[in-house]
Design a protein around this motif. Sequence first.
Motif, PDB file in Angstrom:
ATOM      1  N   ALA A   1       0.822  -1.213   0.000  1.00  0.00           N
ATOM      2  CA  ALA A   1       0.000   0.000   0.000  1.00  0.00           C
ATOM      3  C   ALA A   1       0.854   1.261   0.000  1.00  0.00           C
ATOM      4  O   ALA A   1       2.042   1.242   0.305  1.00  0.00           O
ATOM      5  CB  ALA A   1      -0.923   0.000   1.213  1.00  0.00           C
ATOM      6  N   THR A   2       0.221   2.377  -0.344  1.00  0.00           N
ATOM      7  CA  THR A   2       0.848   3.691  -0.240  1.00  0.00           C
ATOM      8  C   THR A   2      -0.047   4.605   0.573  1.00  0.00           C
ATOM      9  O   THR A   2      -1.260   4.382   0.683  1.00  0.00           O
ATOM     10  CB  THR A   2       1.114   4.317  -1.620  1.00  0.00           C
ATOM     11  OG1 THR A   2      -0.095   4.284  -2.389  1.00  0.00           O
ATOM     12  CG2 THR A   2       2.201   3.559  -2.372  1.00  0.00           C
ATOM     13  N   PHE A   3       0.556   5.642   1.135  1.00  0.00           N
ATOM     14  CA  PHE A   3      -0.215   6.509   2.015  1.00  0.00           C
ATOM     15  C   PHE A   3       0.345   7.918   1.976  1.00  0.00           C
ATOM     16  O   PHE A   3       1.477   8.149   1.534  1.00  0.00           O
ATOM     17  CB  PHE A   3      -0.225   5.965   3.444  1.00  0.00           C
ATOM     18  CG  PHE A   3       1.127   5.857   4.096  1.00  0.00           C
ATOM     19  CD1 PHE A   3       1.658   6.910   4.834  1.00  0.00           C
ATOM     20  CD2 PHE A   3       1.872   4.694   3.993  1.00  0.00           C
ATOM     21  CE1 PHE A   3       2.895   6.814   5.446  1.00  0.00           C
ATOM     22  CE2 PHE A   3       3.108   4.582   4.606  1.00  0.00           C
ATOM     23  CZ  PHE A   3       3.625   5.645   5.335  1.00  0.00           C
ATOM     24  N   GLN A   4      -0.456   8.848   2.472  1.00  0.00           N
ATOM     25  CA  GLN A   4      -0.008  10.227   2.678  1.00  0.00           C
ATOM     26  C   GLN A   4      -0.384  10.668   4.073  1.00  0.00           C
ATOM     27  O   GLN A   4      -1.538  10.490   4.507  1.00  0.00           O
ATOM     28  CB  GLN A   4      -0.640  11.178   1.661  1.00  0.00           C
ATOM     29  CG  GLN A   4      -0.097  11.056   0.260  1.00  0.00           C
ATOM     30  CD  GLN A   4      -0.438  12.264  -0.614  1.00  0.00           C
ATOM     31  OE1 GLN A   4      -0.326  13.402  -0.175  1.00  0.00           O
ATOM     32  NE2 GLN A   4      -0.828  11.995  -1.848  1.00  0.00           N
ATOM     33  N   ALA A   5       0.587  11.235   4.790  1.00  0.00           N
ATOM     34  CA  ALA A   5       0.284  11.888   6.052  1.00  0.00           C
ATOM     35  C   ALA A   5      -0.403  13.217   5.754  1.00  0.00           C
ATOM     36  O   ALA A   5       0.028  13.950   4.867  1.00  0.00           O
ATOM     37  CB  ALA A   5       1.556  12.109   6.852  1.00  0.00           C
ATOM     38  N   VAL A   6      -1.463  13.513   6.466  1.00  0.00           N
ATOM     39  CA  VAL A   6      -2.206  14.747   6.198  1.00  0.00           C
ATOM     40  C   VAL A   6      -2.119  15.748   7.351  1.00  0.00           C
ATOM     41  O   VAL A   6      -2.277  16.952   7.148  1.00  0.00           O
ATOM     42  CB  VAL A   6      -3.687  14.449   5.866  1.00  0.00           C
ATOM     43  CG1 VAL A   6      -3.780  13.710   4.540  1.00  0.00           C
ATOM     44  CG2 VAL A   6      -4.375  13.647   6.964  1.00  0.00           C
ATOM     45  N   ARG A   7      -1.862  15.267   8.579  1.00  0.00           N
ATOM     46  CA  ARG A   7      -1.699  16.186   9.712  1.00  0.00           C
ATOM     47  C   ARG A   7      -1.158  15.408  10.900  1.00  0.00           C
ATOM     48  O   ARG A   7      -1.221  14.173  10.945  1.00  0.00           O
ATOM     49  CB  ARG A   7      -3.029  16.862  10.089  1.00  0.00           C
ATOM     50  CG  ARG A   7      -4.127  15.894  10.424  1.00  0.00           C
ATOM     51  CD  ARG A   7      -5.453  16.608  10.678  1.00  0.00           C
ATOM     52  NE  ARG A   7      -6.555  15.640  10.791  1.00  0.00           N
ATOM     53  CZ  ARG A   7      -7.212  15.159   9.758  1.00  0.00           C
ATOM     54  NH1 ARG A   7      -6.922  15.575   8.526  1.00  0.00           N
ATOM     55  NH2 ARG A   7      -8.175  14.272   9.932  1.00  0.00           N
ATOM     56  N   ALA A   8      -0.639  16.145  11.867  1.00  0.00           N
ATOM     57  CA  ALA A   8      -0.158  15.558  13.116  1.00  0.00           C
ATOM     58  C   ALA A   8      -0.525  16.492  14.257  1.00  0.00           C
ATOM     59  O   ALA A   8      -0.440  17.715  14.123  1.00  0.00           O
ATOM     60  CB  ALA A   8       1.349  15.337  13.070  1.00  0.00           C
TER      61      ALA A   8
ATOM     62  N   LYS B   1       7.339   9.315   8.602  1.00  0.00           N
ATOM     63  CA  LYS B   1       7.960   9.555   9.909  1.00  0.00           C
ATOM     64  C   LYS B   1       6.872   9.863  10.945  1.00  0.00           C
ATOM     65  O   LYS B   1       6.145  10.853  10.796  1.00  0.00           O
ATOM     66  CB  LYS B   1       8.969  10.694   9.808  1.00  0.00           C
ATOM     67  CG  LYS B   1      10.129  10.382   8.850  1.00  0.00           C
ATOM     68  CD  LYS B   1      11.114  11.535   8.722  1.00  0.00           C
ATOM     69  CE  LYS B   1      10.612  12.642   7.811  1.00  0.00           C
ATOM     70  NZ  LYS B   1      10.667  12.263   6.376  1.00  0.00           N
ATOM     71  N   MET B   2       6.779   9.015  11.971  1.00  0.00           N
ATOM     72  CA  MET B   2       5.768   9.165  13.013  1.00  0.00           C
ATOM     73  C   MET B   2       6.422   9.755  14.258  1.00  0.00           C
ATOM     74  O   MET B   2       7.203   9.084  14.944  1.00  0.00           O
ATOM     75  CB  MET B   2       5.130   7.803  13.322  1.00  0.00           C
ATOM     76  CG  MET B   2       4.503   7.134  12.105  1.00  0.00           C
ATOM     77  SD  MET B   2       3.111   8.075  11.417  1.00  0.00           S
ATOM     78  CE  MET B   2       3.506   8.045   9.650  1.00  0.00           C
ATOM     79  N   ALA B   3       6.133  11.015  14.536  1.00  0.00           N
ATOM     80  CA  ALA B   3       6.828  11.746  15.594  1.00  0.00           C
ATOM     81  C   ALA B   3       6.397  11.264  16.974  1.00  0.00           C
ATOM     82  O   ALA B   3       5.225  10.927  17.202  1.00  0.00           O
ATOM     83  CB  ALA B   3       6.557  13.244  15.451  1.00  0.00           C
ATOM     84  N   PRO B   4       7.336  11.237  17.937  1.00  0.00           N
ATOM     85  CA  PRO B   4       6.990  10.796  19.289  1.00  0.00           C
ATOM     86  C   PRO B   4       6.061  11.781  19.978  1.00  0.00           C
ATOM     87  O   PRO B   4       6.210  12.997  19.853  1.00  0.00           O
ATOM     88  CB  PRO B   4       8.353  10.736  19.993  1.00  0.00           C
ATOM     89  CG  PRO B   4       9.226  11.684  19.231  1.00  0.00           C
ATOM     90  CD  PRO B   4       8.754  11.603  17.809  1.00  0.00           C
ATOM     91  N   GLY B   5       5.083  11.228  20.707  1.00  0.00           N
ATOM     92  CA  GLY B   5       4.141  12.078  21.416  1.00  0.00           C
ATOM     93  C   GLY B   5       3.127  12.749  20.526  1.00  0.00           C
ATOM     94  O   GLY B   5       2.512  13.735  20.931  1.00  0.00           O
TER      95      GLY B   5
ATOM     96  N   GLY C   1       2.332  20.636  10.443  1.00  0.00           N
ATOM     97  CA  GLY C   1       2.016  20.379   9.048  1.00  0.00           C
ATOM     98  C   GLY C   1       2.971  19.371   8.427  1.00  0.00           C
ATOM     99  O   GLY C   1       4.079  19.129   8.922  1.00  0.00           O
ATOM    100  N   VAL C   2       2.557  18.802   7.326  1.00  0.00           N
ATOM    101  CA  VAL C   2       3.397  17.879   6.570  1.00  0.00           C
ATOM    102  C   VAL C   2       4.230  18.692   5.593  1.00  0.00           C
ATOM    103  O   VAL C   2       3.692  19.521   4.845  1.00  0.00           O
ATOM    104  CB  VAL C   2       2.531  16.853   5.806  1.00  0.00           C
ATOM    105  CG1 VAL C   2       3.404  15.912   4.986  1.00  0.00           C
ATOM    106  CG2 VAL C   2       1.653  16.073   6.779  1.00  0.00           C
ATOM    107  N   PRO C   3       5.563  18.519   5.579  1.00  0.00           N
ATOM    108  CA  PRO C   3       6.384  19.279   4.634  1.00  0.00           C
ATOM    109  C   PRO C   3       5.888  19.103   3.202  1.00  0.00           C
ATOM    110  O   PRO C   3       5.469  18.008   2.808  1.00  0.00           O
ATOM    111  CB  PRO C   3       7.779  18.677   4.820  1.00  0.00           C
ATOM    112  CG  PRO C   3       7.775  18.115   6.203  1.00  0.00           C
ATOM    113  CD  PRO C   3       6.380  17.626   6.428  1.00  0.00           C
TER     114      PRO C   3
END
Length: 581
Positions: free
Chosen positions: A473-480, A527-531, A514-516
Amino acid sequence: MLGKTALAVLLMLAGLAAGTRPPQPPVSEDTLEEVAGSLEMYVDRLPQMPKIHGYSMERGRATPVHLAVGMYRKKWKFHRDLPATTVFVFGESAESATFPGPTIEALQGVPLSVTWENHLPERHILPWDPTVPVAIPRHGGVPTVVHLHGGVHPPQSDGSAFAWFTAGFRETGAKWTTPTYVYPNVQSPGVLWYHDHALGLTRANLLAGLVGAYVIRNPAVEWPLGLPCGDKFDRVLVLADRSFYADGSLYMNSTGDNPCVHPQWQPEYFGDAITVNGKAWPFLPVARRRYRFRVINASNARYFNLSLSNGLPFHVVGSDTSYLPRPVTATHVLLGVSESFDVVIDFSDDESNTPEVELVNTAPYPFPDGNAPGRLSGKVMKFVVEPAKTRDHSRVPARLLEYVKVAEEEATRKRYIVMYEYDDGATGGPTHLYINGKRLEDPATETPRVGATEVWEVVNLTPDDHPLHLHLATFQAVRARGLVGLDELRRCMARLNDAGRCNVSGHAAGDAVGVPEHERTWKNVGKMAPGYLTTVVVKFLMVDTGEAYPFDATAEPGYVYHCHILDHEDNAMIRPLKLIR
């Protein structure tokens, strides 16, 4: 926790079964840094890795071929002044094998069959840990299986961790079915890479050298873009950190951070020397013109925050296996482990005409709150800039390629993906890492339908950034969103392991990140940021056409998703991904 007697028996049986080399004498971090520091930077030219064509031309038409690519033990020179190093490497023969392996060049729409052959010895060249979930053959040998990272292919060709095999297919894992993998190459053109994926041995086998690049091209689509092309101006850069003993041998720790639990496993491996295409701190002569670099981070755990010493920007045109819709200019590009970026550097754009330009790294290790890189790991390679002898007809186009829209509103399912780290009560050090509190061997809980769009809410309760990799699969991060009341949330999740009952969405009330822009395309690593709670939109279909996969993606042995820090993946931040109709 294993008792000391049981642990000793397990170690003895594992050593008899699979074998490992006699351990090197203990060595300090200072000594390893001294060995790396004794190597003069920028004395070895950047190698151009050999190329294997994954097709043949007959009467002007590309036709499928079959390749046999082996894994071999041989010597490799990482640096002019370092004795040759024993490595495991890919190649069509022992003589031609290299680190990294040959770049396989395929054409979109032309399938390729590869028989991956294991010619490795009875014993591993590096330490490994029998107390993590690991492939242990009964009759010796080094288990391997190859995964084409970023590939869209049937499950039987995905390189399941349980589909391992030893030399000559003498022993095979429970999910092994075929010696030959078929890669349809139906996806959009881009850069992929292949590497070992054996259960519990990925960190040792990749550190030993089992990596290589794989490029899918489509001249009809890519030629009109006008990007730099040809072997001289379109280069793959494989980044990997390594430490060495004074005799040139690869260093990997022999003792774990919790040796009463795991005698060898440590949570991250960081090398003191930065290698690019198998050379420590190489140099590359370049003309004052545009170059395209496909940069792959093949390290075990190190992130790279890359920039150029003279301030020149990167023109980012793609990431992982996808193009961006339009180029994005960035002065820094952060590569997580296994992530790739496709960039153009215009060396003619330097008004000061700097004759030498360093590629440097500022990413802390572990990322994001670890040590700052020093004089060794802060350097990557050097470009020696020379006058251009020919006219540069390449360009950075205004637009690139378009794929299906993110369309978060089309999602048919929302899932919580929770990342845990478990620590030893006595030492405080990690003992293992899980996703959703489950092992790889536990039944699949992520069972998306073929063709579906889903939203995954990734909750990182650990102190590390984790490069999440999905197979197929492929994905896009949209927000954190930052998680508030993190300690309270951790306690609740440790007790209930239920994101809904622990009100994760209520805790996701912190700062929004935001996502770069240069990461806003369809990726296979994020990249899944801690916290943080990171929202990603996942597509289980062909993102360049919106159509279903042209094969049965529901077949056995299925796929997986995992953290791509190899030390985490091996112990055991990896879960099955089982598609259904």
